[in-house]
Design a protein around this motif. Structure first.
Motif, PDB file in Angstrom:
ATOM      1  N   ALA A  73     -98.814 -56.223  77.756  1.00  0.00           N
ATOM      2  CA  ALA A  73     -97.692 -55.422  78.265  1.00  0.00           C
ATOM      3  C   ALA A  73     -96.496 -55.672  77.365  1.00  0.00           C
ATOM      4  CB  ALA A  73     -97.354 -55.804  79.699  1.00  0.00           C
ATOM      5  N   LEU A  75     -92.543 -55.432  76.807  1.00  0.00           N
ATOM      6  CA  LEU A  75     -91.341 -55.402  77.636  1.00  0.00           C
ATOM      7  C   LEU A  75     -90.100 -55.195  76.777  1.00  0.00           C
ATOM      8  CD1 LEU A  75     -92.007 -58.630  79.770  1.00  0.00           C
ATOM      9  CD2 LEU A  75     -92.809 -56.312  80.224  1.00  0.00           C
ATOM     10  N   VAL A  81     -91.337 -52.702  81.676  1.00  0.00           N
ATOM     11  CA  VAL A  81     -92.592 -52.518  80.954  1.00  0.00           C
ATOM     12  C   VAL A  81     -92.562 -51.180  80.211  1.00  0.00           C
ATOM     13  CG1 VAL A  81     -95.100 -52.352  81.169  1.00  0.00           C
ATOM     14  CG2 VAL A  81     -93.818 -53.891  82.682  1.00  0.00           C
TER      15      VAL A  81
END
Length: 126
Positions: A73, A75, A81
């Protein structure tokens, strides 16, 4: 967590879930990899991960030398996200322009936690 410096070590990833997705807040064990040495090592050579690993700063990752597929993920600086993808061993991920941090976890874990593009997570140092 603007203006705050993290250190290598452990903490908690807090995922706030939408209504109807079970508990409103999920807490996941988190390992911090913020030094150059810790980021370089990452999940290399491991066969599993307990919770998630935060690489910071990071805009892209690779899975060369990995033994397992992982969820990744990306960020932004506010811990929103940007994208989530699953990577198999031996791949080079594309850099994400606004990415400042990267979360890594076992493949399939992030979907179960409710981590998806647009979600906001909280990083709590140990």
């Amino acid at each position: 967590m603007r203006g705050r410096r993290w250190r290598d070590g452990h903490g908690t990833l807090v995922v706030r879930r939408a209504e109807g997705e079970g508990e409103p807040e999920l807490r996941v064990p988190l390992e911090f990899a913020v030094s150059y040495r810790a980021r370089t090592r990452g999940l290399l050579g491991r066969t599993s991960v307990d919770g998630a690993l935060l690489l910071s700063p990071a805009g892209s990752v690779h899975t060369f030398g990995m033994r397992m597929p992982i969820d990744v993920a990306y960020l932004d600086r506010r811990c929103t996200v940007l994208a989530v993808t699953t990577m198999v061993p031996g791949r080079l991920g594309l850099p994400r322009l606004r990415s400042r941090h990267v979360l890594e976890a076992a493949a399939g874990a992030m979907a179960g936690w409710g981590v998806r593009a647009g979600a906001r997570v909280e990083i709590v140092p140990g």
